[in-house]
Design a protein around this motif. Structure first.
Motif, PDB file in Angstrom:
ATOM      1  N   GLU A 171      19.416  43.570  -7.280  1.00 32.43           N
ATOM      2  CA  GLU A 171      18.677  44.773  -6.910  1.00 32.43           C
ATOM      3  C   GLU A 171      17.435  44.824  -7.774  1.00 32.43           C
ATOM      4  OE1 GLU A 171      22.446  47.610  -5.705  1.00 32.43           O
ATOM      5  OE2 GLU A 171      21.858  47.511  -7.795  1.00 32.43           O
ATOM      6  N   GLN A 212      11.090  44.039 -11.779  1.00 29.49           N
ATOM      7  CA  GLN A 212      12.214  44.306 -12.671  1.00 29.49           C
ATOM      8  C   GLN A 212      13.499  44.212 -11.884  1.00 29.49           C
ATOM      9  OE1 GLN A 212      12.411  44.893 -16.071  1.00 29.49           O
ATOM     10  NE2 GLN A 212      14.616  44.787 -15.753  1.00 29.49           N
ATOM     11  N   ILE A 213      14.380  43.307 -12.276  1.00 27.50           N
ATOM     12  CA  ILE A 213      15.711  43.257 -11.681  1.00 27.50           C
ATOM     13  C   ILE A 213      16.547  44.329 -12.365  1.00 27.50           C
ATOM     14  CG2 ILE A 213      17.783  41.852 -11.362  1.00 27.50           C
ATOM     15  CD1 ILE A 213      15.997  39.452 -10.992  1.00 27.50           C
ATOM     16  N   GLN A 214      17.172  45.187 -11.553  1.00 27.19           N
ATOM     17  CA  GLN A 214      17.852  46.364 -12.095  1.00 27.19           C
ATOM     18  C   GLN A 214      19.335  46.157 -12.269  1.00 27.19           C
ATOM     19  OE1 GLN A 214      16.507  49.052  -9.025  1.00 27.19           O
ATOM     20  NE2 GLN A 214      14.973  49.934 -10.389  1.00 27.19           N
ATOM     21  N   ASN A 215      19.892  45.294 -11.430  1.00 27.39           N
ATOM     22  CA  ASN A 215      21.336  45.043 -11.516  1.00 27.39           C
ATOM     23  C   ASN A 215      21.692  43.891 -10.593  1.00 27.39           C
ATOM     24  OD1 ASN A 215      24.001  45.423 -12.253  1.00 27.39           O
ATOM     25  ND2 ASN A 215      24.352  47.117 -10.821  1.00 27.39           N
ATOM     26  N   ARG A 226      24.810  42.435  -7.997  1.00 27.61           N
ATOM     27  CA  ARG A 226      25.947  42.900  -7.220  1.00 27.61           C
ATOM     28  C   ARG A 226      26.844  41.721  -6.919  1.00 27.61           C
ATOM     29  NH1 ARG A 226      26.937  47.995  -8.006  1.00 27.61           N
ATOM     30  NH2 ARG A 226      25.297  49.391  -7.301  1.00 27.61           N
ATOM     31  N   THR A 280      28.755  51.492 -12.244  1.00 27.19           N
ATOM     32  CA  THR A 280      27.403  50.968 -12.062  1.00 27.19           C
ATOM     33  C   THR A 280      26.455  51.673 -13.010  1.00 27.19           C
ATOM     34  OG1 THR A 280      27.812  50.497  -9.748  1.00 27.19           O
ATOM     35  CG2 THR A 280      25.507  50.698 -10.427  1.00 27.19           C
ATOM     36  N   LEU A 316      23.869  50.159 -15.809  1.00 26.94           N
ATOM     37  CA  LEU A 316      22.440  50.459 -15.889  1.00 26.94           C
ATOM     38  C   LEU A 316      22.083  51.001 -17.271  1.00 26.94           C
ATOM     39  CD1 LEU A 316      21.845  52.178 -12.419  1.00 26.94           C
ATOM     40  CD2 LEU A 316      21.493  49.788 -13.028  1.00 26.94           C
ATOM     41  N   TRP A 339      21.847  48.206 -19.659  1.00 26.24           N
ATOM     42  CA  TRP A 339      20.596  47.470 -19.480  1.00 26.24           C
ATOM     43  C   TRP A 339      19.431  48.222 -20.102  1.00 26.24           C
ATOM     44  CZ3 TRP A 339      19.450  43.651 -15.053  1.00 26.24           C
ATOM     45  CH2 TRP A 339      20.565  42.853 -14.811  1.00 26.24           C
TER      46      TRP A 339
END
Lengths: 238, 238
Positions: A61, A71-74, A76, A133, A137, A140
DNA sequence: CGCTTTCTTGAGTAGATTCAAGTAAAGTGG
DNA sequence: CCACTTTACTTGAATCTACTCAAGAAAGCG
């Protein structure tokens, strides 16, 4: 029947009843969408239709800014849900891309209230997953805000290893890691050039290495210490 | 009766029925916990008991690393819920501290399933709020990972202004901002020294200024452009 | 009014970036 | 299967954003 990674993701918080398991199996049997690697599943700013449960494969994501910064946020992984935020926003705030070949099981958002009615515990599990989740985040954020490049990279590798291992997706001591250094950099808020240098460091210090798209962790404990990694945010409700 | 900021937070996603409003009012009437500014509400690693709905005041959610580094992960404003992650984790992964005087309405986690039964739409609203929180955390990731100091600060100030304004908590063009530069720095992944320099920049460019614990935005549009701020992640399901 | 905390400013430094050029690896098509 | 193209990775040198250390000014508090 051995539980799949898909089901493990759902089993973690609560033990499911037979009916709930059957409901999940039914969903899977009904329809599975397959996608090639590096395909956009949700475009940024596009309208949401349905969410999907990840049955197999990796996704990322990410947000892309107008000038191209990304920016890669997470990530899955199997057993997780993508596109749930369609319940809160009509247009997606970020993009979702497949990193490997993926299999997705549709979970229509219109029927979500229905799901809540018929299988309240499945809905509860999805809620708990959403809170998990959130914890990822938050971790991160800490990584990006308060750790240096070396720590960030070490932390990310440990997180990925743990998340895969919790889903039974680690074959031996090494793991498939379908990420370019550019993509690692976009998780870590760094440049790919610097990630290359950091990987060299990790290799030279005998902590871990990435070779041929596989991750090998040589010194688990040393890596944990240098990252300040505490896996509790990934575990069950322990 | 005019809706309070507390209720606005809950009204945003769905219109509530009378019964649901009454349930909220009832909760408030029952018991309100008050706390002084700069008091720890949840300690990191402590067991969760109950969650709270924020009725009044500001709070900060933060992680402190062993060597003292600190990352503020999010703010909590009236109408939001703290401690919900007790549903997914038995020990808190982060601390919650009051920034102002706060009023908190207990929302016991044991009775959450009960709430889900009796007021499914209130539960749904809390779920949607959780997804909104997730969107905020994702935006902070972008801020920390891919924006420079100036952009980060500008973005944070705009976010705070918007969040307050959506709750009707902006009196005039200026706002109370109960944050030290140290705390701003811990939101932004910077040092307080550098935040001081950045604030000077903002002031000199006539964009915004913080004086005497109040925030004034002089050039809304210029600030938006230099931050790359897009408020959609804060708005309703537009 | 003195004490502590917060803020400001300067000077030197370090972690991470940019630019650039070269090497290795992975597809592609004949 | 090999030459060709492209993408991914590595390394060096110069640069810059943001940090550290330090000391003084301002503001808040008892």
């Amino acid at each position: 029947m051995k539980p799949s990674a898909f089901e493990k993701g759902f089993d973690a918080p609560l033990d499911l009843t037979r009916a709930e398991h059957d409901a999940l199996r039914h969903l899977q049997a009904l329809e599975v969408h397959e996608h090639e690697p590096r395909v956009t599943i949700f475009r940024q700013n596009a309208r949401y239709g349905t969410a999907y449960i990840v049955k197999a494969g990796w996704l990322a994501e990410m947000r892309i800014l107008r000038d191209g910064r990304r920016q890669i946020q997470n990530f899955r992984l199997p057993g997780e849900v993508i596109g749930l935020d369609g319940l809160a926003y009509s247009k997606s705030l970020f993009a979702v891309m497949s990193l490997t070949r993926v299999e997705l099981v549709p979970l229509p958002l219109e029927s979500f209230e229905d799901l809540q009615q018929r299988y309240p515990r499945l809905a509860a599990i999805i809620f708990v997953q959403t809170l998990r989740t959130e914890a990822v985040l938050r971790e991160w954020e800490v990584n990006l805000g308060r750790r240096n490049g070396f720590e960030r990279l070490a932390h990310l590798l440990l997180e990925l290893h743990r998340r895969l291992s919790l889903r039974g997706l680690i074959d031996d001591s090494s793991t498939d890691l379908p990420l370019t250094q550019e993509e690692l950099a976009d998780c870590l808020g760094l440049t790919s050039v610097y990630v290359s240098r950091l990987l060299k460091c990790l290799r030279e210090e005998g902590l871990a290495e990435i070779a041929g798209r596989r991750l090998v962790i040589h010194d688990w404990d040393g890596l944990r210490r240098s990252a300040g990694f505490d896996p509790r945010y990934l575990e069950g409700s322990a």
